[in-house]
Design a protein around this motif. Structure first.
Motif, mmCIF file in Angstrom:
data_model
loop_
_atom_site.group_PDB
_atom_site.id
_atom_site.type_symbol
_atom_site.label_atom_id
_atom_site.label_comp_id
_atom_site.label_asym_id
_atom_site.label_seq_id
_atom_site.Cartn_x
_atom_site.Cartn_y
_atom_site.Cartn_z
ATOM 1 N N GLU A 119 1.073 -1.335 0.018
ATOM 2 C CA GLU A 119 0.133 0.081 0.043
ATOM 3 C C GLU A 119 0.904 1.412 0.019
ATOM 4 O O GLU A 119 0.193 2.306 -0.273
ATOM 5 C CB GLU A 119 -0.949 0.166 1.209
ATOM 6 N N ARG A 121 3.470 1.593 -1.752
ATOM 7 C CA ARG A 121 4.169 1.816 -3.147
ATOM 8 C C ARG A 121 3.267 2.566 -4.218
ATOM 9 O O ARG A 121 2.155 1.759 -4.453
ATOM 10 C CB ARG A 121 4.617 0.551 -3.646
ATOM 11 N N LYS A 122 3.483 3.788 -4.348
ATOM 12 C CA LYS A 122 2.377 4.687 -5.348
ATOM 13 C C LYS A 122 3.323 5.211 -6.508
ATOM 14 O O LYS A 122 4.483 5.487 -6.501
ATOM 15 C CB LYS A 122 1.754 5.884 -4.480
ATOM 16 N N GLY A 126 0.059 9.688 -7.316
ATOM 17 C CA GLY A 126 -0.472 9.408 -6.226
ATOM 18 C C GLY A 126 -1.465 8.036 -6.300
ATOM 19 O O GLY A 126 -1.856 7.754 -5.212
ATOM 20 N N SER A 127 -1.538 7.431 -7.477
ATOM 21 C CA SER A 127 -2.134 6.253 -7.321
ATOM 22 C C SER A 127 -1.586 4.855 -6.967
ATOM 23 O O SER A 127 -0.196 4.800 -6.996
ATOM 24 C CB SER A 127 -2.835 5.913 -8.778
ATOM 25 N N TYR A 128 -2.284 4.000 -6.358
ATOM 26 C CA TYR A 128 -1.484 2.766 -6.080
ATOM 27 C C TYR A 128 -0.823 1.943 -7.097
ATOM 28 O O TYR A 128 -1.433 1.916 -8.212
ATOM 29 C CB TYR A 128 -2.275 1.763 -5.411
ATOM 30 N N LYS A 129 0.351 1.694 -6.873
ATOM 31 C CA LYS A 129 0.922 0.445 -7.791
ATOM 32 C C LYS A 129 0.431 -0.981 -7.565
ATOM 33 O O LYS A 129 0.308 -1.823 -8.597
ATOM 34 C CB LYS A 129 2.462 0.605 -7.679
ATOM 35 N N PRO A 131 -2.402 -2.063 -5.446
ATOM 36 C CA PRO A 131 -3.622 -2.096 -4.618
ATOM 37 C C PRO A 131 -4.233 -3.327 -4.104
ATOM 38 O O PRO A 131 -4.095 -4.206 -4.845
ATOM 39 C CB PRO A 131 -4.555 -1.433 -5.241
#
Length: 382
Positions: A119, A121-122, A126-129, A131
């Motif tokens: 969680e 790592r983005k 700003g989006s999750y790598k 999720p």
């Protein structure tokens, strides 16, 4: 004699022979806890969205943390997920059939540090790598075809429509609020290498115009018999055509009434392009499934006959999908799949509750042979 000089013995042809020259045996990639408990698993349960535990009769446990993946991955992205697997899972990682990534650990103590790492790592925006989610009564990853980046016959993009859809329904990837699990699939043309015809919600790219015929180049670029034979509805026949300069060439003619806009002819012949800005778009289908729970497996049905391509975010498509999901979440019973809910309340009420317009294009008037002669259940009949 060259074989003999390299060590091959014709008297003993099987000596030192390498028989497995393909992929290595999949059993080599099992985590030790999986390999030691093959055939011994008693039960499994979902502890929280994205986290499962399997318990063996030996008392061993394996905890699986599922993260969303993508169909097209960069080398950098793959290296990063391998780094996570090395750090937390002794180097073991697996992919599901819907492009999810599953990290498996053998102790509950290792689960939370793994989740925290994933969680954290983005991407720069700003989006999750990675999720965590996609389990149980929610939405898992969207399986899709190739789209504009690879395929030659798409009517819409695959990666773009899937990204836009998952952004719209991301909350349901992270939780389990729906009555049952909901599968969304995407195919960018009706050849459907994505097999979307058995999904709860299907996004299907659709051509509405027959191929354009480039008479000047067709005989130079293509083998005309192959182009004719490629058509599943026999809509193409040979024809001699006189060009503007008076030259007569061998070409083809398309019977537009018979054409089903599949693009098979374009696969065989680049002089029969099918893509068209106004004619191409998206069809939405719902109600398919492959499980036997509550009812037999069933095919999806068209509920929106056409949505134009609205790059880059496809707002009409995503809004419509969101409306269908919200109506289903509000009205369906527990464990009821989307198609089972629609059939219980009736398709007329389904259109009302989802605020969808019913048109004559949606009348289901084709039943044989798909519904009556094909096996629609995975149960054996003796």
């Amino acid at each position: 004699m060259a074989f003999v000089s390299s060590g091959y013995n014709p008297e003993k042809p099987m000596e030192n022979r390498i028989t497995d020259i393909g992929p290595r045996n999949y059993e080599e990639f099992y985590p030790p806890v999986i390999k030691n408990n093959l055939g011994k698993w008693l039960y499994h349960e979902i502890l929280q969205p994205g986290v499962m535990v399997h318990v063996s009769e030996s008392g061993d446990e394996v905890y699986t943390v599922r993260a969303g993946g993508v169909r097209l991955m960069s080398v950098t992205h793959i290296r990063e997920l391998c780094e996570i697997a090395d750090k937390h899972c002794d180097g073991y990682v697996r992919f599901t059939t819907r492009n999810n990534i599953e990290f498996m650990v053998d102790s509950k103590d290792k689960v939370q540090p793994l989740i925290d790492d994933l969680e954290s790592r983005k991407f720069e925006a700003g989006s999750y790598k990675f999720p965590v989610g996609g389990t149980g009564a929610g939405i898992t990853n969207i399986v899709h075809t190739q789209g504009w980046i690879h395929c030659h016959t798409p009517a819409t993009d695959a990666s773009g429509t899937v990204k836009a859809t998952l952004d719209a329904v991301f909350d349901d990837f992270k939780n389990m609020r729906l009555p049952a699990h909901l599968r969304i699939s995407m195919a960018c043309c009706l050849n459907m290498c994505g097999a979307v015809h058995c999904s709860d919600i299907a996004i299907l790219g659709y051509h509405r115009k027959p191929p354009m015929v480039d008479h000047a180049y067709l005989d130079k670029m293509c083998e005309i018999p192959l182009a004719i034979a490629a058509c599943p509805t026999a809509a193409i026949k040979p024809k001699k055509v006189e060009l503007e300069d008076g030259t007569t060439v061998n070409s083809v003619e398309v019977n537009q009434k018979r054409c089903m806009f599949c693009g098979n002819c374009y696969t065989m012949c680049p002089a029969l392009p099918l893509a068209d800005k106004e004619g191409d778009g998206i069809v939405l289908m719902v109600g398919g499934k492959v499980s036997n729970r509550i009812s037999a497996p069933k095919f999806s049905k068209v509920v929106v006959a056409f949505i134009p391509n609205e790059m880059p975010r496809w707002p009409t498509m995503t809004d419509t999908i969101k409306k269908i999901i919200e109506a289903y979440a509000k009205d369906a019973r527990k464990y009821e799949r989307l198609g089972d809910w629609a059939e219980r309340i009736g398709w007329e009420r389904f259109f009302e509750k989802c605020d969808l317009e019913f048109t004559h294009h949606l009348i289901d008037d084709f039943r044989d042979p798909a519904y009556y002669t094909w096996r629609q259940t995975t149960n054996f009949k003796f």
